[in-house]
Design a protein around this motif. Structure first.
Motif, PDB file in Angstrom:
ATOM      1  N   LEU A   1      27.954 -24.967  63.979  1.00  0.00           N
ATOM      2  CA  LEU A   1      27.729 -25.475  62.624  1.00  0.00           C
ATOM      3  C   LEU A   1      27.061 -24.418  61.745  1.00  0.00           C
ATOM      4  O   LEU A   1      27.371 -24.308  60.556  1.00  0.00           O
ATOM      5  CB  LEU A   1      26.874 -26.741  62.672  1.00  0.00           C
ATOM      6  CG  LEU A   1      27.526 -27.963  63.327  1.00  0.00           C
ATOM      7  CD1 LEU A   1      26.577 -29.154  63.279  1.00  0.00           C
ATOM      8  CD2 LEU A   1      28.855 -28.307  62.648  1.00  0.00           C
ATOM      9  N   ALA A   2      26.160 -23.638  62.337  1.00  0.00           N
ATOM     10  CA  ALA A   2      25.503 -22.585  61.566  1.00  0.00           C
ATOM     11  C   ALA A   2      26.520 -21.549  61.109  1.00  0.00           C
ATOM     12  O   ALA A   2      26.500 -21.102  59.954  1.00  0.00           O
ATOM     13  CB  ALA A   2      24.411 -21.924  62.394  1.00  0.00           C
ATOM     14  N   GLY A   3      27.431 -21.158  61.999  1.00  0.00           N
ATOM     15  CA  GLY A   3      28.470 -20.206  61.614  1.00  0.00           C
ATOM     16  C   GLY A   3      29.375 -20.759  60.537  1.00  0.00           C
ATOM     17  O   GLY A   3      29.803 -20.027  59.629  1.00  0.00           O
ATOM     18  N   THR A   4      29.670 -22.043  60.610  1.00  0.00           N
ATOM     19  CA  THR A   4      30.509 -22.680  59.589  1.00  0.00           C
ATOM     20  C   THR A   4      29.799 -22.708  58.245  1.00  0.00           C
ATOM     21  O   THR A   4      30.411 -22.465  57.190  1.00  0.00           O
ATOM     22  CB  THR A   4      30.875 -24.108  60.027  1.00  0.00           C
ATOM     23  OG1 THR A   4      31.524 -24.065  61.308  1.00  0.00           O
ATOM     24  CG2 THR A   4      31.795 -24.765  59.025  1.00  0.00           C
ATOM     25  N   LEU A   5      28.498 -23.006  58.265  1.00  0.00           N
ATOM     26  CA  LEU A   5      27.737 -23.051  57.010  1.00  0.00           C
ATOM     27  C   LEU A   5      27.575 -21.667  56.400  1.00  0.00           C
ATOM     28  O   LEU A   5      27.522 -21.527  55.171  1.00  0.00           O
ATOM     29  CB  LEU A   5      26.361 -23.669  57.272  1.00  0.00           C
ATOM     30  CG  LEU A   5      26.346 -25.157  57.634  1.00  0.00           C
ATOM     31  CD1 LEU A   5      24.946 -25.589  58.037  1.00  0.00           C
ATOM     32  CD2 LEU A   5      26.852 -26.001  56.468  1.00  0.00           C
TER      33      LEU A   5
END
Length: 246
Positions: A25-29
């Motif tokens: 999720l961090a990479g997506t954000l």
């Protein structure tokens, strides 16, 4: 009955779910162009994890001649097939995902070996599992148009945190009476705070909290659910901080 079925099919490992979810999720954000492919990749990532989990459990129990191994066969096949349905179209559209997945193979092999030996709680096994999970931050970010130069600090921050949870959780449960584990965990978290602060001053805030918990909580009578809830809060803090700091 539904609860029993869910426990049979889905791994009851809360720490693992956080480790699988937060870096992705961090990479997506962090990515400038998140899209539908992220949802499909996330599904493939989780389905692949569950399939491999059941495969390892089958291997561990079958190696000991236990008939209970059979209950892991069907979930392994079903989740493996579901992983293929989600993953093959992604691999066709984004061929670079194939060599990226192969980079995780050595770590998967280490985890499989420890499962076969019945030593899944070993420190080295836990640390090996952290690496590909945190690497998914770079994969998700790249899928959304952010290259390694922009995503590697986030990957390092995730690696620093989740690697630290391995010895820390042991000081709270299985190694609660080990002074060596407590000292090692505290020293690691102090070093992690220093590195995180170099990555971003904002990251020093959650990592200071991680160091504080590593120094003050071991030895206290916290039950495993409370330890898990605290780690959920800590991983959420990292997820919130990363997009603000990088």
């Amino acid at each position: 009955m539904a609860t029993k079925t869910r426990r049979t099919w889905l791994p009851d490992e809360h720490g693992a779910w956080a480790m699988l979810t937060v870096p992705f999720l961090a990479g997506t954000l962090l990515a400038p162009r998140p899209g539908w492919a992220h949802a499909l990749l996330f599904a493939a990532w989780l389905l692949g994890y569950v399939a491999v989990f059941h495969g390892r459990q089958w291997l561990r129990l079958h190696a000991r001649g236990l008939r209970s191994a059979a209950r892991h066969a069907l979930p392994a096949v079903v989740f493996g097939a579901a992983f293929a349905v989600a993953g093959v179209p992604l691999a066709v559209l984004h061929p670079w995902l194939v060599p990226a997945a192969l980079l995780a193979a050595p770590f998967v092999a280490v985890n499989t070996y420890f499962a076969w030996r019945g030593r899944e709680r070993a420190l080295r096994n836990g640390l090996a599992a952290v690496v590909p999970a945190c690497g998914m931050l770079l994969v998700a970010a790249h899928l959304g148009g952010l290259g390694p130069a922009g995503s590697w600090p986030g990957g390092v921050a995730c690696l620093l945190y989740f690697a630290g949870t391995v010895p820390y959780v042991k000081t709270m449960i299985r190694e609660r009476n080990s002074r060596a584990y407590r000292a090692g965990s505290a020293a690691y978290h102090a070093a992690a705070l220093a590195v995180a602060a170099l990555l971003s001053p904002w990251l020093a805030i959650p990592f200071a909290a991680y160091l504080t918990r590593a120094l003050t909580l071991p030895g206290r009578a916290l039950r495993p659910p409370a330890v898990g809830a605290l780690e959920l809060a800590c991983s959420t803090a990292l997820l919130v901080t990363l997009p603000l700091s990088l």
